[in-house]
Design a protein around this motif. Structure first.
Motif, short mmCIF file in Angstrom:
data_model
loop_
_atom_site.label_atom_id
_atom_site.label_comp_id
_atom_site.label_asym_id
_atom_site.label_seq_id
_atom_site.Cartn_x
_atom_site.Cartn_y
_atom_site.Cartn_z
N ILE A 198 0.84 -1.20 0.00
CA ILE A 198 0.00 0.00 0.00
C ILE A 198 0.88 1.25 0.00
CG2 ILE A 198 -1.63 1.37 1.38
CD1 ILE A 198 -2.93 -1.31 2.21
N GLY A 199 1.90 1.27 0.85
CA GLY A 199 2.82 2.40 0.89
C GLY A 199 3.54 2.61 -0.43
N LEU A 200 3.94 1.53 -1.05
CA LEU A 200 4.60 1.60 -2.35
C LEU A 200 3.65 2.15 -3.41
CD1 LEU A 200 7.52 0.38 -2.49
CD2 LEU A 200 6.54 -1.27 -4.08
N ALA A 201 2.42 1.70 -3.40
CA ALA A 201 1.43 2.17 -4.37
C ALA A 201 1.16 3.66 -4.19
CB ALA A 201 0.13 1.38 -4.23
N ILE A 202 1.01 4.11 -2.96
CA ILE A 202 0.78 5.54 -2.69
C ILE A 202 1.99 6.34 -3.14
CG2 ILE A 202 0.53 7.25 -0.84
CD1 ILE A 202 -1.23 5.15 0.62
N GLY A 203 3.18 5.86 -2.83
CA GLY A 203 4.41 6.55 -3.23
C GLY A 203 4.52 6.68 -4.75
N ILE A 204 4.18 5.63 -5.46
CA ILE A 204 4.24 5.65 -6.92
C ILE A 204 3.22 6.64 -7.49
CG2 ILE A 204 3.77 4.27 -9.00
CD1 ILE A 204 5.15 1.92 -7.49
N VAL A 205 2.02 6.66 -6.93
CA VAL A 205 0.98 7.59 -7.40
C VAL A 205 1.45 9.03 -7.21
CG1 VAL A 205 -1.34 8.48 -6.92
CG2 VAL A 205 -0.96 6.02 -7.13
N PHE A 206 2.00 9.35 -6.04
CA PHE A 206 2.48 10.71 -5.79
C PHE A 206 3.68 11.05 -6.67
CE2 PHE A 206 0.61 10.63 -1.26
CZ PHE A 206 -0.61 11.06 -1.74
N LEU A 207 4.53 10.08 -6.90
CA LEU A 207 5.69 10.28 -7.77
C LEU A 207 5.24 10.63 -9.19
CD1 LEU A 207 9.00 9.38 -7.85
CD2 LEU A 207 7.92 7.89 -9.52
N VAL A 208 4.24 9.93 -9.68
CA VAL A 208 3.72 10.20 -11.02
C VAL A 208 3.12 11.60 -11.08
CG1 VAL A 208 1.97 9.50 -12.72
CG2 VAL A 208 3.37 7.77 -11.60
N GLY A 209 2.40 12.00 -10.03
CA GLY A 209 1.84 13.35 -9.97
C GLY A 209 2.91 14.42 -9.99
N THR A 210 3.98 14.21 -9.23
CA THR A 210 5.09 15.15 -9.19
C THR A 210 5.77 15.22 -10.55
OG1 THR A 210 5.43 14.59 -6.86
CG2 THR A 210 7.19 15.78 -7.94
N TRP A 211 5.99 14.06 -11.16
CA TRP A 211 6.60 13.99 -12.49
C TRP A 211 5.79 14.82 -13.48
CZ3 TRP A 211 10.38 9.95 -14.03
CH2 TRP A 211 10.70 9.98 -15.38
N LYS A 212 4.45 14.61 -13.48
CA LYS A 212 3.58 15.33 -14.41
C LYS A 212 3.60 16.84 -14.14
CE LYS A 212 0.43 13.86 -16.65
NZ LYS A 212 0.19 13.90 -18.07
N ALA A 213 3.63 17.24 -12.88
CA ALA A 213 3.67 18.67 -12.54
C ALA A 213 4.98 19.29 -13.01
CB ALA A 213 3.48 18.86 -11.04
N PHE A 214 6.09 18.58 -12.84
CA PHE A 214 7.38 19.07 -13.32
C PHE A 214 7.34 19.27 -14.83
CE2 PHE A 214 10.95 18.08 -10.05
CZ PHE A 214 10.17 18.54 -9.01
N VAL A 215 6.77 18.30 -15.54
CA VAL A 215 6.69 18.38 -17.01
C VAL A 215 5.80 19.55 -17.42
CG1 VAL A 215 5.87 17.19 -19.09
CG2 VAL A 215 7.24 15.95 -17.39
N LYS A 216 4.68 19.75 -16.72
CA LYS A 216 3.79 20.88 -17.03
C LYS A 216 4.52 22.21 -16.88
CE LYS A 216 -1.05 19.93 -16.13
NZ LYS A 216 -2.17 20.24 -15.26
N ALA A 217 5.46 22.25 -15.94
CA ALA A 217 6.22 23.47 -15.69
C ALA A 217 7.42 23.60 -16.63
CB ALA A 217 6.68 23.51 -14.24
N GLY A 218 7.54 22.68 -17.59
CA GLY A 218 8.61 22.75 -18.56
C GLY A 218 9.95 22.24 -18.05
N ARG A 219 9.91 21.42 -17.02
CA ARG A 219 11.13 20.83 -16.46
C ARG A 219 11.12 19.33 -16.73
NH1 ARG A 219 10.60 25.59 -15.68
NH2 ARG A 219 11.91 26.92 -14.43
N PRO A 220 12.27 18.69 -16.65
CA PRO A 220 12.29 17.23 -16.89
C PRO A 220 11.58 16.49 -15.76
CG PRO A 220 14.47 18.01 -16.22
CD PRO A 220 13.62 19.23 -16.41
N GLY A 221 10.71 15.57 -16.12
CA GLY A 221 9.97 14.81 -15.11
C GLY A 221 10.88 13.97 -14.23
#
Length: 120
Positions: A18-41
């Motif tokens: 469960i902790g791993l799944a939550i961590g992966i979901v948040f990681l994907v969200g952070t990656w997408k936010a970085f990309v939206k801001a024009g930075r490397p995910g």
């Protein structure tokens, strides 16, 4: 192994997954936010560099990273960084608070928010 040991092991494995799944979901969200801001995910994966990128997204000077190494000041510094990231995505205090819990990264990454750095 006794019955209690097996139950403890199963609960431990389930908690880990469960902790791993939550961590992966948040990681994907952070990656997408970085990309939206024009930075490397991938930058969200690299310790320390991810804070440099967050400072760039927040429009704050890189030297502010030093505040993250000082106890108590680190909380205020992170709050300021998150506030400015939230502001640059058109969010407010609510989004800032959600960034602390990881949910804000999902909102910024997958939501309708657009990155528009403030000129102030």
């Amino acid at each position: 192994m006794e019955g209690g040991d097996i139950i403890g092991l199963v609960i431990g494995i389930i908690s880990l997954l469960i902790g791993l799944a939550i961590g992966i979901v948040f990681l994907v969200g952070t990656w997408k936010a970085f990309v939206k801001a024009g930075r490397p995910g991938w930058a969200c994966l690299v310790p320390f560099y991810n804070f440099v990128v967050m400072l760039q997204i927040a429009g704050q000077p890189i030297w502010m990273i030093l505040g993250l190494f000082v106890p108590i000041l680190n909380i205020a510094t992170l709050a300021w960084i998150y506030f400015n990231i939230s502001k640059n995505f058109g969010g407010g205090m609510g989004t800032t608070i959600l960034l602390f819990f990881g949910i804000g990264w999902l909102i910024l990454g997958f939501g309708a928010a657009k990155y528009e750095p403030s000129m102030a």
